[in-house]
Scaffold this motif. Sequence first.
Motif, PDB file in Angstrom:
ATOM      1  N   LEU A  39       3.260  -1.224  -3.646  1.00  0.00           N
ATOM      2  CA  LEU A  39       1.859  -2.021  -4.725  1.00  0.00           C
ATOM      3  C   LEU A  39       0.588  -1.377  -3.629  1.00  0.00           C
ATOM      4  N   CYS A  40      -0.506  -1.339  -4.644  1.00  0.00           N
ATOM      5  CA  CYS A  40      -1.877  -1.675  -3.997  1.00  0.00           C
ATOM      6  C   CYS A  40      -2.418  -2.733  -4.083  1.00  0.00           C
ATOM      7  N   ILE A  41      -2.972  -3.507  -3.834  1.00  0.00           N
ATOM      8  CA  ILE A  41      -4.016  -5.125  -4.261  1.00  0.00           C
ATOM      9  C   ILE A  41      -4.667  -5.377  -3.507  1.00  0.00           C
ATOM     10  N   PRO A  42      -5.983  -5.766  -3.631  1.00  0.00           N
ATOM     11  CA  PRO A  42      -7.470  -6.549  -3.142  1.00  0.00           C
ATOM     12  C   PRO A  42      -6.779  -7.133  -2.539  1.00  0.00           C
ATOM     13  N   LYS A  43      -8.045  -7.620  -1.312  1.00  0.00           N
ATOM     14  CA  LYS A  43      -7.472  -8.925  -0.328  1.00  0.00           C
ATOM     15  C   LYS A  43      -7.613  -9.914  -1.645  1.00  0.00           C
ATOM     16  N   ARG A  44      -9.321  -9.778  -1.925  1.00  0.00           N
ATOM     17  CA  ARG A  44      -9.343 -11.689  -2.825  1.00  0.00           C
ATOM     18  C   ARG A  44      -8.423 -11.381  -3.943  1.00  0.00           C
ATOM     19  N   LEU A  49      -7.001  -6.964 -13.941  1.00  0.00           N
ATOM     20  CA  LEU A  49      -7.891  -5.429 -13.168  1.00  0.00           C
ATOM     21  C   LEU A  49     -10.112  -5.643 -14.080  1.00  0.00           C
ATOM     22  N   THR A  50      -9.549  -6.580 -15.304  1.00  0.00           N
ATOM     23  CA  THR A  50     -10.923  -6.713 -15.955  1.00  0.00           C
ATOM     24  C   THR A  50     -11.685  -7.872 -15.234  1.00  0.00           C
ATOM     25  N   ASP A  51     -10.966  -8.968 -14.313  1.00  0.00           N
ATOM     26  CA  ASP A  51     -11.974  -9.780 -14.188  1.00  0.00           C
ATOM     27  C   ASP A  51     -12.808  -9.058 -12.935  1.00  0.00           C
ATOM     28  N   MET A  52     -12.173  -8.370 -12.934  1.00  0.00           N
ATOM     29  CA  MET A  52     -12.993  -7.223 -11.274  1.00  0.00           C
ATOM     30  C   MET A  52     -14.065  -6.896 -11.180  1.00  0.00           C
ATOM     31  N   ASP A  53     -15.062  -6.961 -10.768  1.00  0.00           N
ATOM     32  CA  ASP A  53     -16.271  -6.739 -10.213  1.00  0.00           C
ATOM     33  C   ASP A  53     -16.328  -5.461 -10.747  1.00  0.00           C
ATOM     34  N   ALA A  54     -17.074  -4.588 -10.701  1.00  0.00           N
ATOM     35  CA  ALA A  54     -16.934  -2.933 -10.997  1.00  0.00           C
ATOM     36  C   ALA A  54     -16.948  -2.524  -9.368  1.00  0.00           C
ATOM     37  N   ALA A  56     -15.841  -4.082  -6.533  1.00  0.00           N
ATOM     38  CA  ALA A  56     -13.720  -3.907  -6.400  1.00  0.00           C
ATOM     39  C   ALA A  56     -12.360  -2.741  -7.275  1.00  0.00           C
ATOM     40  N   TYR A  57     -13.035  -2.401  -8.392  1.00  0.00           N
ATOM     41  CA  TYR A  57     -12.140  -1.936  -9.262  1.00  0.00           C
ATOM     42  C   TYR A  57     -12.886  -0.143  -8.651  1.00  0.00           C
ATOM     43  N   GLU A  58     -13.640  -0.223  -8.302  1.00  0.00           N
ATOM     44  CA  GLU A  58     -12.924   1.451  -7.782  1.00  0.00           C
ATOM     45  C   GLU A  58     -12.862   1.250  -6.256  1.00  0.00           C
ATOM     46  N   SER A  59     -13.516   0.664  -5.190  1.00  0.00           N
ATOM     47  CA  SER A  59     -12.919   0.421  -4.122  1.00  0.00           C
ATOM     48  C   SER A  59     -11.355   0.345  -4.051  1.00  0.00           C
ATOM     49  N   LEU A  60     -10.909   0.136  -4.937  1.00  0.00           N
ATOM     50  CA  LEU A  60      -8.816  -0.252  -5.629  1.00  0.00           C
ATOM     51  C   LEU A  60      -8.890   0.689  -5.772  1.00  0.00           C
ATOM     52  N   MET A  61      -8.857   1.803  -7.250  1.00  0.00           N
ATOM     53  CA  MET A  61      -8.424   3.257  -7.390  1.00  0.00           C
ATOM     54  C   MET A  61      -9.321   3.986  -6.485  1.00  0.00           C
ATOM     55  N   VAL A  92      -4.059  -9.263  -8.802  1.00  0.00           N
ATOM     56  CA  VAL A  92      -4.398  -7.782  -9.431  1.00  0.00           C
ATOM     57  C   VAL A  92      -3.894  -6.968  -8.384  1.00  0.00           C
ATOM     58  N   HIS A  93      -2.307  -5.546  -9.173  1.00  0.00           N
ATOM     59  CA  HIS A  93      -1.983  -4.776  -8.654  1.00  0.00           C
ATOM     60  C   HIS A  93      -1.584  -3.140  -9.080  1.00  0.00           C
ATOM     61  N   VAL A  94      -1.553  -2.721  -8.547  1.00  0.00           N
ATOM     62  CA  VAL A  94      -1.214  -1.330  -8.918  1.00  0.00           C
ATOM     63  C   VAL A  94       0.020  -0.627  -8.616  1.00  0.00           C
ATOM     64  N   HIS A  95       0.236  -0.610  -9.183  1.00  0.00           N
ATOM     65  CA  HIS A  95       2.252   0.548  -9.177  1.00  0.00           C
ATOM     66  C   HIS A  95       1.870   1.898  -9.040  1.00  0.00           C
ATOM     67  N   LEU A  96       2.167   2.700  -7.772  1.00  0.00           N
ATOM     68  CA  LEU A  96       2.580   3.545  -6.986  1.00  0.00           C
ATOM     69  C   LEU A  96       4.291   3.976  -7.381  1.00  0.00           C
ATOM     70  N   ILE A  97       4.816   5.114  -8.389  1.00  0.00           N
ATOM     71  CA  ILE A  97       5.791   4.446  -8.121  1.00  0.00           C
ATOM     72  C   ILE A  97       6.002   6.996  -8.392  1.00  0.00           C
ATOM     73  N   PRO A  98       6.806   7.125  -6.991  1.00  0.00           N
ATOM     74  CA  PRO A  98       7.105   8.247  -7.347  1.00  0.00           C
ATOM     75  C   PRO A  98       7.827   8.927  -8.242  1.00  0.00           C
ATOM     76  N   LEU A  99       8.034   9.731  -8.912  1.00  0.00           N
ATOM     77  CA  LEU A  99       8.537  10.164 -10.617  1.00  0.00           C
ATOM     78  C   LEU A  99       9.176  11.130 -10.234  1.00  0.00           C
ATOM     79  N   ARG A 100      10.638  10.915 -10.304  1.00  0.00           N
ATOM     80  CA  ARG A 100      11.784  12.300 -10.098  1.00  0.00           C
ATOM     81  C   ARG A 100      11.968  12.836 -11.853  1.00  0.00           C
TER      82      ARG A 100
END
Length: 130
Positions: A39-44, A49-54, A56-61, A92-100
Amino acid sequence: MASIFTRIINGEIPCYKIAEDSDNFAFLDIQPNAPGHTLCIPKREVDKLTDMDAGAYESLMRFSRKVALALEESMDCKRIGMTVIGLEVPHVHVHLIPLREMADATFQRKASLSPEAFEAIAQKIRSKLK
């Protein structure tokens, strides 16, 4: 009241930390779809996701991409899947999942790992961060 993720960032709840920068934090999901699910998350703390300013969104991505590249190098998978759902935790959290296989992306089955396995995976991913 702080979200569980804010409490993780603050060190109140332990985690298998992968990476951190001034604005973002990454750690292993303790109920992973597949080993290495991160999981990748902003510290704030921001609910959606749509509540993030541009910025912060770009930083998280950018941060998530860096972590995904390390995941791809360290885990046996065909690709790294990314999803943002965010219904269970209002942070806000981004799931990064290794996919087989596609089933790894369904959130319908979970991998069971020991604390030692989690720590070994976290160390392996951290070693590939650039």
